[in-house]
Enzyme design. Structure first.
Site, PDB file in Angstrom:
ATOM      1  N   ASN A  59       0.841  -1.206   0.000  1.00 17.75           N
ATOM      2  CA  ASN A  59       0.000   0.000   0.000  1.00 17.75           C
ATOM      3  C   ASN A  59       0.874   1.254   0.000  1.00 17.75           C
ATOM      4  OD1 ASN A  59      -1.792   2.046   0.346  1.00 17.75           O
ATOM      5  ND2 ASN A  59      -2.893   1.125   2.068  1.00 17.75           N
ATOM      6  N   CYS A 107      -2.031   5.233   0.874  1.00 21.16           N
ATOM      7  CA  CYS A 107      -3.050   5.624   1.850  1.00 21.16           C
ATOM      8  C   CYS A 107      -3.091   7.151   1.958  1.00 21.16           C
ATOM      9  CB  CYS A 107      -2.758   5.014   3.220  1.00 21.16           C
ATOM     10  SG  CYS A 107      -3.923   5.632   4.459  1.00 21.16           S
TER      11      CYS A 107
HETATM   12  O1  RRO Z   1      -7.016   3.357   6.726  1.00 16.61           O
HETATM   13  C1  RRO Z   1      -7.316   4.267   5.924  1.00 16.61           C
HETATM   14  O2  RRO Z   1      -7.730   5.395   6.300  1.00 16.61           O
HETATM   15  C2  RRO Z   1      -7.184   4.078   4.473  1.00 16.61           C
HETATM   16  C3  RRO Z   1      -6.130   3.406   3.868  1.00 16.61           C
HETATM   17 BR1  RRO Z   1      -4.786   2.535   4.842  1.00 16.61          BR
HETATM   18  C4  RRO Z   1      -6.034   3.369   2.451  1.00 16.61           C
HETATM   19  O3  RRO Z   1      -5.109   2.807   1.835  1.00 16.61           O
HETATM   20  N1  RRO Z   1      -7.007   3.988   1.745  1.00 16.61           N
HETATM   21  C5  RRO Z   1      -8.034   4.635   2.348  1.00 16.61           C
HETATM   22  O4  RRO Z   1      -8.897   5.194   1.652  1.00 16.61           O
HETATM   23  N2  RRO Z   1      -8.125   4.657   3.706  1.00 16.61           N
END
Ligand code: RRO
Length: 310
Positions: free
Chosen positions: A128, A131
């Protein structure tokens, strides 16, 4: 004859191209007894960091006419508890497991990746790099081709699992970033994560989300993601797993025609527990009506358009 929906992401065979988008399906077993897992080709977990995280203050979710905002802030149980408590249950589902990994630093990415080496029934890591809701790492890494190259290259050296690089929705630079991931040896790209956005509570005169800003997902994101999947698969060889606002079988079909090898569904599942079944049935019906027998009869067919200005 029933058309075959089998697809391949590198050497990984999936019985259907459908899977949940990371973060919308917990650690894989939360939906047991609520939805049918039959249409799924794989499971993708919530992103995991080295240590557990509590995430952002509420409200963390906000519905919009065009989709949804989230600001979860990476709440997760941490890699140790995942391996001890969550993975054994996930393994029982009989589906390939894609573990989403996150790091605030390159070092953390490596340490999380390394802890999954040899873990039973993990088929791939989704890295990822996108985020939108964390101060360090996240989309800041994914927007920088050099960083993307470095993280994937190092992980590839040290972790013997297929790597899917999940990238941010940056339509202006996506090719450059995607190329960096491909050059570093990523096995696939997941396109795309949510788009940084916000909502205002006009009565209270302050942002709606506890985290102030969040990530936009759902129908508003779909045409943007579609354009990026199309562009990247036209230019690069690396398989693409599409994510971004798929809520109907027609959206799934559009991504396949644009060149996607597999499809992730997230936001739509929150309001429609039948979405995987509906999309699965819709793709099969479309293929049957046109005498198509495999996904390859569809994948990337839109690239055959001539005189393309791109
Ligand atoms: O946890 C989040 O707020 C989040 C993550 Br890790 C991500 O990769 N994409 C997102 O829209 N929220």
């Amino acid at each position: 004859m029933t058309p075959c929906l089998e697809t391949h992401i590198g050497s990984l065979r999936l019985k259907t191209p459908l899977m949940p988008a990371s973060g919308t399906f917990g650690y894989g077993d939360e939906y047991l007894g609520i939805i049918s897992y039959e249409p799924l080709g794989a499971i993708v977990t919530k992103s995991l960091s080295l240590k557990p995280k509590r995430g952002n203050p509420p409200p963390r979710i906000h519905e919009l006419p065009c989709g949804m905002l989230n600001s979860i802030g990476l709440e997760n149980v941490g890699i140790k508890r995942f391996l001890e408590e969550k993975l054994p249950r996930l393994s029982e589902l009989g589906l390939p497991v894609v573990v989403s990994i996150f790091g605030e630093s390159e070092e953390e990415f490596l340490r999380v990746g390394e802890s999954l080496k040899g873990a039973p029934s993990v088929s791939a890591l989704e890295v990822n790099l996108s985020c939108p809701n964390v101060r360090k790492g996240g989309a800041a890494f994914g927007a920088d081709p050099e960083r993307v190259f470095h993280i994937i290259d190092n992980l590839k050296e040290r972790v013997d699992l297929p790597l899917w690089a999940k990238l941010p929705p940056d339509p202006f630079h996506i090719l450059e970033i995607a190329e960096a991931a491909q050059k570093a040896g990523a096995h696939a790209l997941t396109l795309v994560n949510t788009l940084p956005a916000m909502a205002m509570d006009i009565q209270r005169g302050r942002p709606v989300l506890g985290g102030i800003t969040g990530g936009l997902s759902g129908p508003a994101l779909m045409p943007v993601a579609l354009k990026m999947v199309y562009e990247v698969t036209r230019k690069l060889k690396i398989p693409v797993v599409a994510a971004g606002g798929i809520s109907r079988w027609e959206d799934a079909m559009a991504f396949l025609l644009a060149g996607a090898s597999a499809l992730q569904i997230g936001t739509a599942l929150f309001s429609n527990p039948r979405v995987f079944s509906e999309v699965h049935e819709g793709i099969l019906r479309f293929m049957r009506e046109r005498g198509m027998t495999t996904i390859e009869d569809l994948r990337g067919k839109a690239h055959e358009v001539e005189d393309h200005p791109l």
